[in-house]
Motif scaffolding. Sequence first.
Motif, PDB file in Angstrom:
ATOM      1  N   THR A   1       0.833  -1.202   0.000  1.00 36.54           N
ATOM      2  CA  THR A   1       0.000   0.000   0.000  1.00 36.54           C
ATOM      3  C   THR A   1       0.867   1.251   0.000  1.00 36.54           C
ATOM      4  O   THR A   1       2.074   1.200   0.256  1.00 36.54           O
ATOM      5  CB  THR A   1      -0.920   0.035   1.235  1.00 36.54           C
ATOM      6  OG1 THR A   1      -0.110   0.202   2.414  1.00 36.54           O
ATOM      7  CG2 THR A   1      -1.751  -1.242   1.344  1.00 36.54           C
ATOM      8  N   ARG A   2       0.231   2.365  -0.254  1.00 34.82           N
ATOM      9  CA  ARG A   2       0.941   3.647  -0.205  1.00 34.82           C
ATOM     10  C   ARG A   2       1.429   3.933   1.214  1.00 34.82           C
ATOM     11  O   ARG A   2       2.479   4.540   1.405  1.00 34.82           O
ATOM     12  CB  ARG A   2       0.019   4.769  -0.703  1.00 34.82           C
ATOM     13  CG  ARG A   2      -0.142   4.765  -2.215  1.00 34.82           C
ATOM     14  CD  ARG A   2      -1.242   5.708  -2.684  1.00 34.82           C
ATOM     15  NE  ARG A   2      -1.055   7.083  -2.242  1.00 34.82           N
ATOM     16  CZ  ARG A   2      -0.265   7.978  -2.859  1.00 34.82           C
ATOM     17  NH1 ARG A   2       0.417   7.618  -3.943  1.00 34.82           N
ATOM     18  NH2 ARG A   2      -0.176   9.208  -2.409  1.00 34.82           N
ATOM     19  N   GLY A   3       0.674   3.474   2.206  1.00 34.93           N
ATOM     20  CA  GLY A   3       1.117   3.633   3.587  1.00 34.93           C
ATOM     21  C   GLY A   3       2.359   2.819   3.874  1.00 34.93           C
ATOM     22  O   GLY A   3       3.284   3.290   4.553  1.00 34.93           O
ATOM     23  N   ASP A   4       2.390   1.574   3.360  1.00 30.34           N
ATOM     24  CA  ASP A   4       3.585   0.743   3.510  1.00 30.34           C
ATOM     25  C   ASP A   4       4.797   1.429   2.884  1.00 30.34           C
ATOM     26  O   ASP A   4       5.885   1.451   3.453  1.00 30.34           O
ATOM     27  CB  ASP A   4       3.388  -0.618   2.828  1.00 30.34           C
ATOM     28  CG  ASP A   4       2.282  -1.455   3.447  1.00 30.34           C
ATOM     29  OD1 ASP A   4       1.991  -1.261   4.642  1.00 30.34           O
ATOM     30  OD2 ASP A   4       1.719  -2.306   2.726  1.00 30.34           O
ATOM     31  N   MET A   5       4.596   1.954   1.683  1.00 31.07           N
ATOM     32  CA  MET A   5       5.689   2.607   0.967  1.00 31.07           C
ATOM     33  C   MET A   5       6.166   3.851   1.697  1.00 31.07           C
ATOM     34  O   MET A   5       7.384   4.095   1.803  1.00 31.07           O
ATOM     35  CB  MET A   5       5.230   2.975  -0.448  1.00 31.07           C
ATOM     36  CG  MET A   5       6.316   3.621  -1.303  1.00 31.07           C
ATOM     37  SD  MET A   5       7.738   2.533  -1.579  1.00 31.07           S
ATOM     38  CE  MET A   5       6.979   1.264  -2.596  1.00 31.07           C
ATOM     39  N   ALA A   6       5.230   4.621   2.230  1.00 30.79           N
ATOM     40  CA  ALA A   6       5.608   5.822   2.969  1.00 30.79           C
ATOM     41  C   ALA A   6       6.445   5.458   4.184  1.00 30.79           C
ATOM     42  O   ALA A   6       7.434   6.133   4.498  1.00 30.79           O
ATOM     43  CB  ALA A   6       4.355   6.597   3.393  1.00 30.79           C
TER      44      ALA A   6
END
Length: 223
Positions: free
Chosen positions: A192-197
């Motif tokens: 997810t974008r949260g994981d990537m962030a």
Amino acid sequence: MRRVFATLSLITLLQSLPAAAYAQAIPSTQGPTDPIEQVVAARLMTPYQDGNFHPERFISRAELASILVKTFQLDKRVAASRESLVQVPDVPTNHWAYNDIQTVLKTGIMRGYRGNLFFPNQNINRAEAFSIIAQAYGVFQFPDQTVRTILARYPDASQIPGWAQKSMATALYVGLVNTDERGNIVPANPMTRGDMAYALSQYLNIPEQGPTTAWEEDSHQEQ
């Protein structure tokens, strides 16, 4: 003999650490501390047009390529300057991520599939994404025993594909991988974008010289 002793010493050290404490990152004392705020401030990722970041949304292969080029400045690497283009039938020259996809392919950070297809819109799972991030960062050549020791800290480590274990061990050691409340990596889940962030914010806080391993320091002394 000294290298064997150094490796065993590191294994002992790793076994004594909690799962989230492999990275020797120094927390930043300035600027935002929230992972999303950090990566937006660093212009590594951007919110959507509605102004929201949407951390729950999945990361596509094209998005990952673009983020990696910006984060690790892959376009500055020698391999990226090759004039010959990589033929990718499903990524036309007018694709928004065409140049970034060419860069990750030329540098070998990402690879295409059979028939040189890239599948730019395909979501990527956590095992693939963290392994590719580790490739861009630089995979540590851990001995197999050390890889097993690092992965053993996580209840679902057996679900990590064999091809991803060494690169995942690097990502875990550096501290790029977020886990659930039970310490699971959930490698098959979509990235997810949260994981990537989270991963990028951890990378931003790694000291410039990067983390060192006991045997790397010992080997350097022997040269």
